[in-house]
Design a protein around this motif. Structure first.
Motif, PDB file in Angstrom:
ATOM      1  N   GLN A   1      91.428  29.733 -12.196  1.00 53.81           N
ATOM      2  CA  GLN A   1      91.527  30.224 -13.262  1.00 53.81           C
ATOM      3  C   GLN A   1      89.988  30.665 -13.828  1.00 53.81           C
ATOM      4  O   GLN A   1      89.061  32.101 -13.840  1.00 53.81           O
ATOM      5  CB  GLN A   1      91.807  30.533 -13.977  1.00 53.81           C
ATOM      6  CG  GLN A   1      93.913  30.579 -13.810  1.00 53.81           C
ATOM      7  CD  GLN A   1      93.944  30.030 -15.293  1.00 53.81           C
ATOM      8  OE1 GLN A   1      94.328  28.522 -15.457  1.00 53.81           O
ATOM      9  NE2 GLN A   1      94.904  30.593 -15.868  1.00 53.81           N
TER      10      GLN A   1
ATOM     11  N   GLU B   1      94.296  34.016 -10.744  1.00 56.99           N
ATOM     12  CA  GLU B   1      94.001  35.579 -11.532  1.00 56.99           C
ATOM     13  C   GLU B   1      91.965  35.484 -11.014  1.00 56.99           C
ATOM     14  O   GLU B   1      91.290  35.712 -11.615  1.00 56.99           O
ATOM     15  CB  GLU B   1      94.171  34.182 -13.412  1.00 56.99           C
ATOM     16  CG  GLU B   1      95.418  34.630 -13.374  1.00 56.99           C
ATOM     17  CD  GLU B   1      95.322  33.875 -14.899  1.00 56.99           C
ATOM     18  OE1 GLU B   1      95.097  34.416 -15.582  1.00 56.99           O
ATOM     19  OE2 GLU B   1      95.982  33.283 -15.363  1.00 56.99           O
TER      20      GLU B   1
ATOM     21  N   GLU C   1      98.452  36.379 -10.816  1.00 57.18           N
ATOM     22  CA  GLU C   1      97.762  37.490 -11.381  1.00 57.18           C
ATOM     23  C   GLU C   1      98.546  37.996 -12.881  1.00 57.18           C
ATOM     24  O   GLU C   1      99.553  38.299 -12.747  1.00 57.18           O
ATOM     25  CB  GLU C   1      97.625  39.106 -10.559  1.00 57.18           C
ATOM     26  CG  GLU C   1      96.560  39.590 -10.679  1.00 57.18           C
ATOM     27  CD  GLU C   1      95.095  39.053 -11.649  1.00 57.18           C
ATOM     28  OE1 GLU C   1      95.044  39.413 -12.764  1.00 57.18           O
ATOM     29  OE2 GLU C   1      93.893  38.792 -11.271  1.00 57.18           O
TER      30      GLU C   1
END
Length: 254
Positions: free
Chosen positions: A85, A177, A209
């Protein structure tokens, strides 16, 4: 047989079940999405699959090999690679050196050759550098090879993190992500990049995502988590119209 088989995977932290009884599978060459509201357990599941956390219950099998109990480095050497992330580059190292770190994963250069700087040592180093330059060229980063990673624009840092993950020669690439913090143009470029990775490298890709337009556009199948448990699985169109999924997103449109 599936490339990755996950059966009844559970992770407890004290009295909290972060991931509960998750069963899923990934097949060779497919692109799969993992979605869910904030706090659904998506990153925790990635951490279980890549060895950051040890499961409380359940099993993870990669190409017939049990991953339970193996370290993240061993799991990476077996063929699982990931991004995070929050970008985790070696920011004070050059772009080239970041990729060389990935290429060195799982390699065991002969200690004597390294110590004595024998011809085989230099040959190996030259081959690795050429592979690194080849990878950078594929993704348009060859001109930044000697740039410090921290000096790249944000979108290029994301791209470099993906290139470094690909340098480990994975069977499965986990993207956590990848569009986080990107503007619309960068997200569009990322969408093309993910397609390019799957087509050119013929590997399995699974991504977490929150950008639903990206997920719906590039994935073939989607798993949906809520409170650590799978609540749906299907094609993008099936997920888009799944009432349980819509409720999980508080009535928001997918």
């Amino acid at each position: 047989m599936a490339l990755l088989e996950v059966k009844h995977l559970t992770k407890n932290f004290g009295g909290l079940t972060a991931v509960g009884d998750v069963t899923m599978e990934l097949h060779e060459g497919e692109l799969v999405g993992l979605i869910g509201p904030n706090g659904a357990g998506k990153t925790t599941l990635f951490n279980l699959l890549t060895g950051v956390y040890e499961p409380s219950e359940g099993t993870v099998m990669l190409d017939g090999t049990l991953l339970n109990g193996k370290t993240p480095s061993k799991i990476a050497a077996l063929g699982l690679s990931r991004t995070f992330q929050n970008i985790r580059l070696f920011k004070d190292m050059t772009v080239l050196d970041n990729v060389l770190v990935g290429l060195s994963n799982g390699r065991s250069p002969h200690l004597l050759a390294s110590f004595l700087r024998l011809p085989s040592f230099y040959k190996n180093e030259a081959e690795l550098k050429q592979k690194a330059f080849d990878l950078l060229a594929i993704f348009g980063l060859e001109g930044d090879a000697q740039t410090l990673a921290k000096n790249l624009p944000y979108g290029q840092q994301r791209r470099l993190e993906i290139v470094r993950a690909l340098a480990t020669n994975p069977k499965i690439l986990f993207l956590d992500e990848p569009a986080a913090g990107m503007n619309p143009q960068e997200t569009a470029e990322l969408t093309d990049l993910i397609r390019q990775i799957q087509e050119q490298f013929k590997i399995t890709v699974i991504l977490i995502e929150h950008d639903m337009s990206l997920v719906m556009e590039v994935t073939e199948r989607i798993y949906v988590l809520e409170y650590g448990r799978l609540i749906a699985h299907g094609t993008p169109e099936e997920i888009r119209t799944n009432q349980r999924v819509i409720e999980a997103y508080l009535g928001g449109e997918l």
